[in-house]
Design a protein around this motif. Structure first.
Motif, PDB file in Angstrom:
ATOM      1  N   UNK A 131      53.241 -36.573  81.464  1.00 18.99           N
ATOM      2  CA  UNK A 131      53.412 -35.407  80.598  1.00 18.99           C
ATOM      3  C   UNK A 131      52.767 -34.220  81.300  1.00 18.99           C
ATOM      4  N   UNK A 132      53.402 -33.072  81.400  1.00 19.33           N
ATOM      5  CA  UNK A 132      54.733 -32.819  80.875  1.00 19.33           C
ATOM      6  C   UNK A 132      55.782 -33.638  81.622  1.00 19.33           C
ATOM      7  N   UNK A 133      56.845 -33.920  80.913  1.00 15.10           N
ATOM      8  CA  UNK A 133      57.909 -34.746  81.462  1.00 15.10           C
ATOM      9  C   UNK A 133      58.512 -34.092  82.696  1.00 15.10           C
ATOM     10  N   UNK A 134      58.763 -34.880  83.743  1.00 17.43           N
ATOM     11  CA  UNK A 134      59.472 -34.337  84.897  1.00 17.43           C
ATOM     12  C   UNK A 134      60.834 -33.797  84.436  1.00 17.43           C
ATOM     13  N   UNK A 135      61.193 -32.627  84.886  1.00 22.18           N
ATOM     14  CA  UNK A 135      62.409 -31.981  84.400  1.00 22.18           C
ATOM     15  C   UNK A 135      63.487 -32.006  85.474  1.00 22.18           C
ATOM     16  N   UNK A 136      64.626 -32.601  85.121  1.00 17.93           N
ATOM     17  CA  UNK A 136      65.786 -32.594  86.013  1.00 17.93           C
ATOM     18  C   UNK A 136      66.815 -31.582  85.543  1.00 17.93           C
ATOM     19  N   UNK A 137      66.769 -31.249  84.265  1.00 16.94           N
ATOM     20  CA  UNK A 137      67.723 -30.279  83.756  1.00 16.94           C
ATOM     21  C   UNK A 137      68.412 -30.723  82.492  1.00 16.94           C
ATOM     22  N   UNK A 138      69.557 -31.358  82.623  1.00 17.96           N
ATOM     23  CA  UNK A 138      70.445 -31.612  81.484  1.00 17.96           C
ATOM     24  C   UNK A 138      70.022 -32.812  80.653  1.00 17.96           C
ATOM     25  N   UNK A 139      70.658 -32.923  79.480  1.00 12.75           N
ATOM     26  CA  UNK A 139      70.439 -34.073  78.608  1.00 12.75           C
ATOM     27  C   UNK A 139      70.909 -35.352  79.297  1.00 12.75           C
ATOM     28  N   UNK A 140      71.954 -35.242  80.120  1.00 10.95           N
ATOM     29  CA  UNK A 140      72.425 -36.416  80.865  1.00 10.95           C
ATOM     30  C   UNK A 140      71.361 -36.902  81.844  1.00 10.95           C
ATOM     31  N   UNK A 141      70.655 -35.968  82.488  1.00 12.56           N
ATOM     32  CA  UNK A 141      69.578 -36.340  83.405  1.00 12.56           C
ATOM     33  C   UNK A 141      68.443 -37.023  82.648  1.00 12.56           C
ATOM     34  N   UNK A 142      68.091 -36.501  81.483  1.00  7.95           N
ATOM     35  CA  UNK A 142      67.032 -37.103  80.673  1.00  7.95           C
ATOM     36  C   UNK A 142      67.438 -38.512  80.240  1.00  7.95           C
ATOM     37  N   UNK A 143      68.690 -38.688  79.847  1.00 10.09           N
ATOM     38  CA  UNK A 143      69.194 -40.008  79.447  1.00 10.09           C
ATOM     39  C   UNK A 143      69.128 -40.972  80.635  1.00 10.09           C
ATOM     40  N   UNK A 144      69.548 -40.508  81.801  1.00  7.98           N
ATOM     41  CA  UNK A 144      69.540 -41.366  82.990  1.00  7.98           C
ATOM     42  C   UNK A 144      68.112 -41.775  83.355  1.00  7.98           C
ATOM     43  N   UNK A 145      67.176 -40.849  83.273  1.00  3.84           N
ATOM     44  CA  UNK A 145      65.772 -41.153  83.588  1.00  3.84           C
ATOM     45  C   UNK A 145      65.233 -42.194  82.597  1.00  3.84           C
ATOM     46  N   UNK A 146      65.492 -41.974  81.316  1.00  3.83           N
ATOM     47  CA  UNK A 146      65.041 -42.901  80.275  1.00  3.83           C
ATOM     48  C   UNK A 146      65.646 -44.290  80.495  1.00  3.83           C
ATOM     49  N   UNK A 147      66.944 -44.340  80.738  1.00 11.11           N
ATOM     50  CA  UNK A 147      67.616 -45.620  80.942  1.00 11.11           C
ATOM     51  C   UNK A 147      67.155 -46.328  82.215  1.00 11.11           C
ATOM     52  N   UNK A 148      66.804 -45.567  83.251  1.00 11.26           N
ATOM     53  CA  UNK A 148      66.352 -46.212  84.493  1.00 11.26           C
ATOM     54  C   UNK A 148      65.041 -46.960  84.266  1.00 11.26           C
TER      55      UNK A 148
END
Length: 179
Positions: A131-148
């Motif tokens: 925290x703060x969360x690493x930022x990649x940009x889009x909601x798709x990037x956040x979903x991919x990071x979470x799923x990984x």
């Protein structure tokens, strides 16, 4: 529920927790870590977290051990306690908080507190969240990071409860922040 920050590292108090109710109970007697707790109205400790400053980066605070009484798990106490420690650490001047987790339930709880998977693991196969969360940009990037991160757990020997939990999260985005 009352949340108390009991002390900062390196001068944290000893905290004696019942090993039958709390995971990592023995880790809370160390005095070189800060501690915070969640208590019921009748002063019973139901959750605790220990933390210390990173040895090489004074701007980073590591959350070392988080535990919730077995009979109180799943009530959201852990994320509420972590949110309070997070906020106090940021107020104190820490720029980043990190934690290594070894199970999908802790992973989810940290996400609900605004942490995110860094893509790193420790030498003992714990996933590092920040925290703060690493930022990649889009909601798709956040979903991919979470799923990984969830995928890292799927490759392990899991309990039935953990497998069911992971199945329920397949394809989903990160959980909503609680605070």
């Amino acid at each position: 529920m009352e949340y108390d920050l009991l002390g900062w590292p390196p001068d944290g108090p000893k905290l004696r927790l019942d090993y039958e109710r709390f995971s990592y109970a023995g880790k809370f007697v160390m005095t070189n870590t800060g501690k915070a707790v969640a208590r019921t109205d009748d002063d019973e400790i139901v959750a605790a977290v220990a933390f210390n400053e990173d040895r090489t980066d004074a701007s980073t605070l590591w959350l070392r051990y988080v535990t919730v009484a077995r009979e109180r798990r799943g009530e959201g106490i852990g994320p509420q306690l972590l949110a309070r420690v997070r906020d106090r650490a940021l107020e104190r001047g820490y720029e980043r908080l990190r934690i290594a987790v070894n199970n999908p339930f802790a992973y989810e709880a940290l996400y609900r507190t605004g942490f995110a998977y860094t893509g790193e693991t420790t030498g003992i196969a714990e996933l590092i969240l920040e925290h703060p969360a690493p930022v990649d940009g889009s909601a798709d990037d956040a979903r991919a990071r979470y799923q990984s991160g969830l995928e890292e757990f799927r490759d392990r020997d899991l309990s039935d409860e953990e497998e069911t939990f992971l199945e329920s999260r397949e394809g989903s985005g990160p959980p909503e922040l609680e605070s």
